[in-house]
Design a protein around this motif. Structure first.
Motif, mmCIF file in Angstrom:
data_model
loop_
_atom_site.group_PDB
_atom_site.id
_atom_site.type_symbol
_atom_site.label_atom_id
_atom_site.label_comp_id
_atom_site.label_asym_id
_atom_site.label_seq_id
_atom_site.Cartn_x
_atom_site.Cartn_y
_atom_site.Cartn_z
ATOM 1 N N TRP A 40 0.851 -1.198 0.000
ATOM 2 C CA TRP A 40 0.000 0.000 0.000
ATOM 3 C C TRP A 40 0.887 1.248 0.000
ATOM 4 O O TRP A 40 0.669 2.180 -0.769
ATOM 5 N N LYS A 41 1.876 1.247 0.897
ATOM 6 C CA LYS A 41 2.750 2.413 1.050
ATOM 7 C C LYS A 41 3.624 2.627 -0.183
ATOM 8 O O LYS A 41 3.800 3.756 -0.651
ATOM 9 N N ASP A 44 1.165 3.708 -3.234
ATOM 10 C CA ASP A 44 0.429 4.944 -2.950
ATOM 11 C C ASP A 44 -0.861 5.067 -3.765
ATOM 12 O O ASP A 44 -1.336 6.163 -4.013
ATOM 13 N N ASN A 47 -4.053 6.772 -1.957
ATOM 14 C CA ASN A 47 -4.096 8.232 -1.998
ATOM 15 C C ASN A 47 -4.605 8.712 -3.362
ATOM 16 O O ASN A 47 -5.401 9.661 -3.447
#
Length: 204
Positions: A40-41, A44, A47
């Motif tokens: 996820w990070k 991104d 977002n």
């Protein structure tokens, strides 16, 4: 004098568990929660989804690709994604309905279309109005393509509905969002457990 109230959605109106989708996707993909969190990070894409840069379909494609499962139906992904949403306390909705008699009410949320559809389904199942009916105007990050704590999103809300910052109270659970709103002169209120939004609305 406060004339306008702006509410965040998650952990203000509806309780949320930010770890639940990660946990559920990890179980579905048979990988660790740490791996899902790292993906996820790294990419991104959430977002991008919450700021309207990608749509529902592209969001689901990203999930399938990153977790290596092309067989998941849209409904399976949506259900896992919506596990972030916990039970909605009806008394919070009833209090907001009461406040409509004396204040202009608005909603400002960093969120996604899948979540908003689910919240409105829950509200309908409770015999309550949708978010769009409950508030004079709703501002979703994916619609305006801006997200808190950017000053631009607060200025957008103030300008769109023609209200003054000093006459406006804003309720949010995120400290960064509160700081940004206060910098613009908004009377920002940090909603923190064990208190709920009802505690902060007692004197209004």
């Amino acid at each position: 004098m406060i004339r306008n109230l702006i509410f965040d959605l998650g952990d203000v109106i509806i309780p949320i568990d930010l770890t639940a989708p990660i946990r559920n996707f990890a179980i579905m993909a048979d990988v660790s929660e740490e791996e899902v969190r790292a993906l996820w990070k790294q990419h991104d894409f959430i977002n991008h989804y919450e700021t309207g840069l990608i749509d529902d379909s592209a969001f689901r494609v990203h999930v399938r690709q990153l977790l290596k499962n092309d067989a998941w139906a849209d409904e399976v992904i949506d259900t896992a994604w919506n596990t972030v949403l916990l039970d909605l306390p009806v008394e919070r909705i009833e209090r907001i309905k009461e406040l409509k008699k004396e204040y202009r009410l608005f909603l400002l949320s960093n969120t996604s279309p899948i979540h908003i559809r689910r919240v409105n389904q829950v509200l309908a199942g409770m015999g309550q109005p949708t978010l769009e009916e409950l508030f004079e105007r709703v501002f979703y990050s994916y619609d305006v393509q801006l997200a808190k704590p950017s000053p631009a999103i607060y200025n957008h809300v103030l300008a769109e509905v023609g209200i003054n910052a000093e006459e406006t109270a804003f309720f949010d659970d995120n400290a960064a969002n509160i700081t940004a709103a206060k910098a613009l002169g908004i009377q920002a209120v940090h909603v923190q457990p064990p208190k709920t939004i009802l505690d902060y609305l007692q004197d209004m």
